[in-house]
Design an enzyme around this catalytic site. Structure first.
Site, mmCIF file in Angstrom:
data_model
loop_
_atom_site.group_PDB
_atom_site.id
_atom_site.type_symbol
_atom_site.label_atom_id
_atom_site.label_comp_id
_atom_site.label_asym_id
_atom_site.label_seq_id
_atom_site.Cartn_x
_atom_site.Cartn_y
_atom_site.Cartn_z
ATOM 1 N N LYS A 1 0.758 -1.381 -0.314
ATOM 2 C CA LYS A 1 -0.066 -0.371 0.737
ATOM 3 C C LYS A 1 0.734 1.329 0.089
ATOM 4 O O LYS A 1 0.139 2.089 -0.677
ATOM 5 C CB LYS A 1 -1.511 0.209 1.050
ATOM 6 C CG LYS A 1 -2.007 -1.000 0.954
ATOM 7 C CD LYS A 1 -3.300 -0.811 2.318
ATOM 8 C CE LYS A 1 -4.257 -1.628 2.298
ATOM 9 N NZ LYS A 1 -5.284 -1.975 3.393
ATOM 10 N N ASP B 1 -10.374 3.053 2.221
ATOM 11 C CA ASP B 1 -10.122 2.603 3.334
ATOM 12 C C ASP B 1 -11.059 2.861 3.944
ATOM 13 O O ASP B 1 -11.789 2.559 4.293
ATOM 14 C CB ASP B 1 -9.286 1.701 3.600
ATOM 15 C CG ASP B 1 -8.468 0.530 3.632
ATOM 16 O OD1 ASP B 1 -9.269 -0.393 2.514
ATOM 17 O OD2 ASP B 1 -7.247 0.167 3.949
HETATM 18 P P1 NAP Z 1 -1.191 -3.513 10.948
HETATM 19 O O1 NAP Z 1 -0.900 -2.416 11.030
HETATM 20 O O2 NAP Z 1 -0.724 -4.181 11.745
HETATM 21 O O3 NAP Z 1 -1.650 -2.469 13.062
HETATM 22 C C1 NAP Z 1 -2.598 -3.480 14.311
HETATM 23 C C2 NAP Z 1 -2.849 -2.018 15.531
HETATM 24 O O4 NAP Z 1 -3.401 -3.407 16.410
HETATM 25 C C3 NAP Z 1 -1.051 -1.535 16.596
HETATM 26 O O5 NAP Z 1 -1.511 -0.152 16.571
HETATM 27 C C4 NAP Z 1 -1.411 -2.245 16.981
HETATM 28 O O6 NAP Z 1 -0.620 -1.567 18.293
HETATM 29 C C5 NAP Z 1 -2.182 -3.416 17.299
HETATM 30 N N1 NAP Z 1 -2.517 -4.557 18.312
HETATM 31 C C6 NAP Z 1 -1.792 -5.438 17.673
HETATM 32 N N2 NAP Z 1 -2.069 -6.679 18.415
HETATM 33 C C7 NAP Z 1 -2.288 -5.596 19.912
HETATM 34 C C8 NAP Z 1 -2.603 -5.927 21.280
HETATM 35 N N3 NAP Z 1 -2.200 -8.158 21.773
HETATM 36 N N4 NAP Z 1 -2.564 -4.971 22.358
HETATM 37 C C9 NAP Z 1 -2.954 -3.832 21.393
HETATM 38 N N5 NAP Z 1 -2.281 -3.291 20.745
HETATM 39 C C10 NAP Z 1 -2.836 -4.436 19.179
HETATM 40 O O7 NAP Z 1 -2.847 -4.204 11.532
HETATM 41 P P2 NAP Z 1 -4.137 -3.174 10.278
HETATM 42 O O8 NAP Z 1 -3.880 -3.142 8.967
HETATM 43 O O9 NAP Z 1 -4.022 -1.355 10.705
HETATM 44 O O10 NAP Z 1 -5.034 -4.373 10.344
HETATM 45 C C11 NAP Z 1 -5.785 -4.077 12.225
HETATM 46 C C12 NAP Z 1 -6.438 -4.892 11.901
HETATM 47 O O11 NAP Z 1 -7.907 -4.606 11.187
HETATM 48 C C13 NAP Z 1 -6.403 -6.571 11.354
HETATM 49 O O12 NAP Z 1 -7.112 -7.330 12.439
HETATM 50 C C14 NAP Z 1 -7.122 -6.297 10.138
HETATM 51 O O13 NAP Z 1 -7.170 -7.212 9.634
HETATM 52 C C15 NAP Z 1 -8.410 -5.662 10.236
HETATM 53 N N6 NAP Z 1 -8.689 -4.657 9.255
HETATM 54 C C16 NAP Z 1 -9.660 -4.518 8.247
HETATM 55 C C17 NAP Z 1 -10.595 -3.560 7.575
HETATM 56 C C18 NAP Z 1 -11.965 -4.260 6.679
HETATM 57 O O14 NAP Z 1 -12.068 -3.314 5.848
HETATM 58 N N7 NAP Z 1 -12.726 -4.118 7.665
HETATM 59 C C19 NAP Z 1 -9.588 -3.773 6.286
HETATM 60 C C20 NAP Z 1 -8.569 -3.815 6.870
HETATM 61 C C21 NAP Z 1 -7.878 -4.300 8.281
HETATM 62 P P3 NAP Z 1 0.216 -1.156 18.111
HETATM 63 O O15 NAP Z 1 0.472 -0.187 18.340
HETATM 64 O O16 NAP Z 1 1.582 -1.899 19.666
HETATM 65 O O17 NAP Z 1 1.347 -1.349 17.247
#
Ligand code: NAP
Length: 271
Positions: free
Chosen positions: A69, A105
């Protein structure tokens, strides 16, 4: 679907892409409207090469997913202003050999939230500081919402809050906050963390609307507890569907067949 000499090709660029629900969703939508278009998965390591190929092959558009991305940005001819702020593109439109990058998004998240909340002037507590939180945060600003970010790692969360010009809280204090809506954009609640919640359940009644962008599982623990606490809830399928609908509309100029697309997504989700 019949492929012939006039079929227009679209696809998704990422690595891995085998798990992606986008081919099923977009092909179902093309078929429902009788469009001679097909959407394919492209597992890509060499982004520059892939984008040269996209132009050369006359591919009409593509979705872009992790890890590309951001890496696509230097190769684009034009970047939509909101995508430029987010610094991430999830959609390519190819026209006259030129590549335009956009981000749907945030459009998907705003549309999902707007079904339950008037965004302008609303206070939203946004959990997370990753790629999705960044897109949703800039999208909420576009809609005129007031945001507070809460996340786990201070440096990352504070950097995002600075970029958005909003306050930051440690995730552990999120439950002390009050807002019109809570949006979970962390991975907490996703398999294998399906039994966990990003905030304690006693705090949920502080939020009128709770949206979780995690979609596997669909009924996350957060959403189950939020419904039990009397909040309106929005699941992760809504954002996924609406970001895809926005892509479909950019590529075809036609209204996306939402029911067909939702059904294709549901059929592809782990049961
Ligand atoms: P990402 O860039 O890896 O960011 C993940 C975030 O979650 C970070 O802020 C991370 O914390 C936090 N995190 C992970 N494990 C944690 C824990 N155990 N406790 C507290 N915070 C935690 O991922 P992303 O791409 O933003 O995606 C996040 C989620 O959204 C995923 O589950 C993905 O499947 C979902 N998603 C959904 C859609 C949709 O259209 N519905 C689209 C995209 C993604 P830190 O700040 O500490 O690193």
């Amino acid at each position: 679907m019949t492929i012939d000499g006039r079929t227009e090709i679209y696809g998704i660029i990422g690595r891995p892409v085998a798990h992606s629900l986008s081919p099923a969703m977009h092909n179902a939508a093309f078929a429902a409207l009788g469009l001679n278009k097909a959407y394919l998965p492209f597992e890509v390591e060499d982004v520059a090469g892939a984008l040269t190929g996209l132009r050369a092959l006359g591919i009409r558009g593509a979705s872009v997913t992790i890890p590309h991305k951001q890496t696509v940005l230097p190769y684009l001819d034009e970047i939509d202003p909101v995508a430029a702020k987010i610094r991430a593109v999830n959609t390519l439109v190819v026209s006259g050999g030129k590549l335009r990058g956009l981000n749907t998004d945030w459009l998907g998240a705003n549309r999902a939230l707007a079904e339950k909340l008037r965004l302008g002037g609303s206070r939203v507590l946004l959990l997370g500081a990753g790629g999705s939180a960044r897109a949703i945060g800039f999208g909420l600003l576009e809609a005129g919402a007031e945001i507070v970010i809460a996340s786990r790692t201070p440096e990352k969360g504070q950097a995002l809050a600075r970029a958005l010009g909003c306050p930051w809280l440690p995730l552990a204090e999120a439950g002390d906050h009050r807002a019109d809506a809570l949006v979970n954009a962390t991975s907490v609640g996703m398999d294998p963390l399906a039994e966990t919640m990003p905030v304690r359940k006693e705090a949920l009644a502080r939020f009128g609307v709770v949206m979780d962008i995690v979609y596997a599982p669909l009924a996350t623990k957060l959403l189950q507890e939020a419904a039990a606490a009397g909040c309106q809830t929005i699941d992760g399928l809504s954002m996924l569907l609406y970001q895809g609908a926005a892509q479909f509309e950019l590529w075809t100029g036609q209204t996306a067949p939402l029911a067909v697309m939702r059904e294709a997504l549901l059929a592809g989700l782990p049961q």
